[in-house]
Design a protein around this motif. Sequence first.
Motif, short mmCIF file in Angstrom:
data_model
loop_
_atom_site.label_atom_id
_atom_site.label_comp_id
_atom_site.label_asym_id
_atom_site.label_seq_id
_atom_site.Cartn_x
_atom_site.Cartn_y
_atom_site.Cartn_z
N ILE A 148 44.57 28.41 47.25
CA ILE A 148 43.55 29.60 47.61
C ILE A 148 43.98 30.99 46.64
N MET A 149 42.85 31.46 46.28
CA MET A 149 42.93 32.78 45.42
C MET A 149 41.49 33.45 45.87
N GLY A 150 41.52 34.68 45.31
CA GLY A 150 40.53 35.46 45.43
C GLY A 150 40.58 36.78 44.96
N LEU A 151 39.43 37.58 44.77
CA LEU A 151 39.36 38.76 44.06
C LEU A 151 38.99 40.01 45.19
N SER A 152 39.65 41.17 45.01
CA SER A 152 39.46 42.22 45.83
C SER A 152 39.71 41.84 47.21
N MET A 153 38.61 42.07 48.29
CA MET A 153 38.96 41.62 49.55
C MET A 153 39.41 40.24 49.61
N GLY A 177 42.58 46.99 32.25
CA GLY A 177 41.51 46.62 32.86
C GLY A 177 41.26 47.46 34.45
N ASN A 178 40.22 47.34 34.77
CA ASN A 178 39.69 47.96 36.04
C ASN A 178 38.99 46.87 37.05
N HIS A 179 38.66 47.36 38.15
CA HIS A 179 37.95 46.57 39.29
C HIS A 179 36.70 46.01 38.68
N SER A 180 36.65 44.96 38.07
CA SER A 180 35.46 44.70 37.33
C SER A 180 35.17 43.11 37.09
N GLN A 181 33.99 42.60 37.01
CA GLN A 181 33.64 41.33 36.70
C GLN A 181 34.23 40.81 35.51
N LYS A 182 34.36 41.71 34.24
CA LYS A 182 35.11 41.36 33.19
C LYS A 182 36.49 41.05 33.41
N TYR A 183 37.10 41.79 34.33
CA TYR A 183 38.64 41.78 34.23
C TYR A 183 38.70 40.44 35.30
#
Length: 275
Positions: free
Chosen positions: A135-140, A245-251
């Motif tokens: 299991i993995m995820g981004l941000s929240m 990098g920042n908090h972005s879809q590109k990252y």
Amino acid sequence: MKQFFCLIAAAATALCAQAFKTDTITVTSKKYLAEPMKVTVITPDSKNSDDQFPSLYLLNGHGGDYRAWGNIRKDLGEYADRYGMIMVMPSGMDSWYWDSPRNDGMQMESFITEILVPHIDNTYPTIQDRNKRAIMGLSMGGHGALYLAGRHSNMFGAAGSTSGGLDIRPFAKRWGMDKHLGDYEQNKEIWNQHTVARMAGKFRNANIALIIDCGTDDFFAKVNDMFHHSLQSLGVPHDYITRPGNHSQKYWANSLLYQLVFFNEFFNKPVQSNK
């Protein structure tokens, strides 16, 4: 005739490129969620009817849903084929993946572990073993992935976070978390119980393969670094990556490629014991 064969070859190439199958399903449990959940499931190409595959659950961030990861990477299906893994993308419903102590209709932890995972295992050709489930995820979702893995190590053998909000307490006024946990100042112990930052000890003997990354310009960079040091102080093995990098879809689009390699290597290791 030559043009005809070229068209046939092009069609065959297109079919090969789209060998994976993408489903959008609805999973319901009025016991745990007030609303039905839509879920995207990508199944890799199967050479034989009895093929089985490891599964990777991909959790979205706040404001996202079952379509989020597919929007970040349009080629997810190709990677499902390349690595031979089933990808499952539930809708996070801005839940932070907890069982809310304030909202009976938002028991996301129980829904995922008691309803969704068994449903996927009963519907799709998964290998039903923690060593073949990650299991993995981004941000929240990064917070959610580590929260669920740490509390259900019998279910998930590997976990990853990218740009994860691994300590929710410095952000208590944001993203509606108080709707689930109550006001921070009046409910500090509840918040302590629901933040990954206080869970490092759960990974000490859990035998979970961990990968964590965060951009150096991300507003979650500091809490990721602090959690890394907490794991390090306890001797918990983990991969920790920081890069520009920042908090972005590109990252996240770039980060996912690293994490897929990590999970593929985990799935292909000899089966480990959780004892």
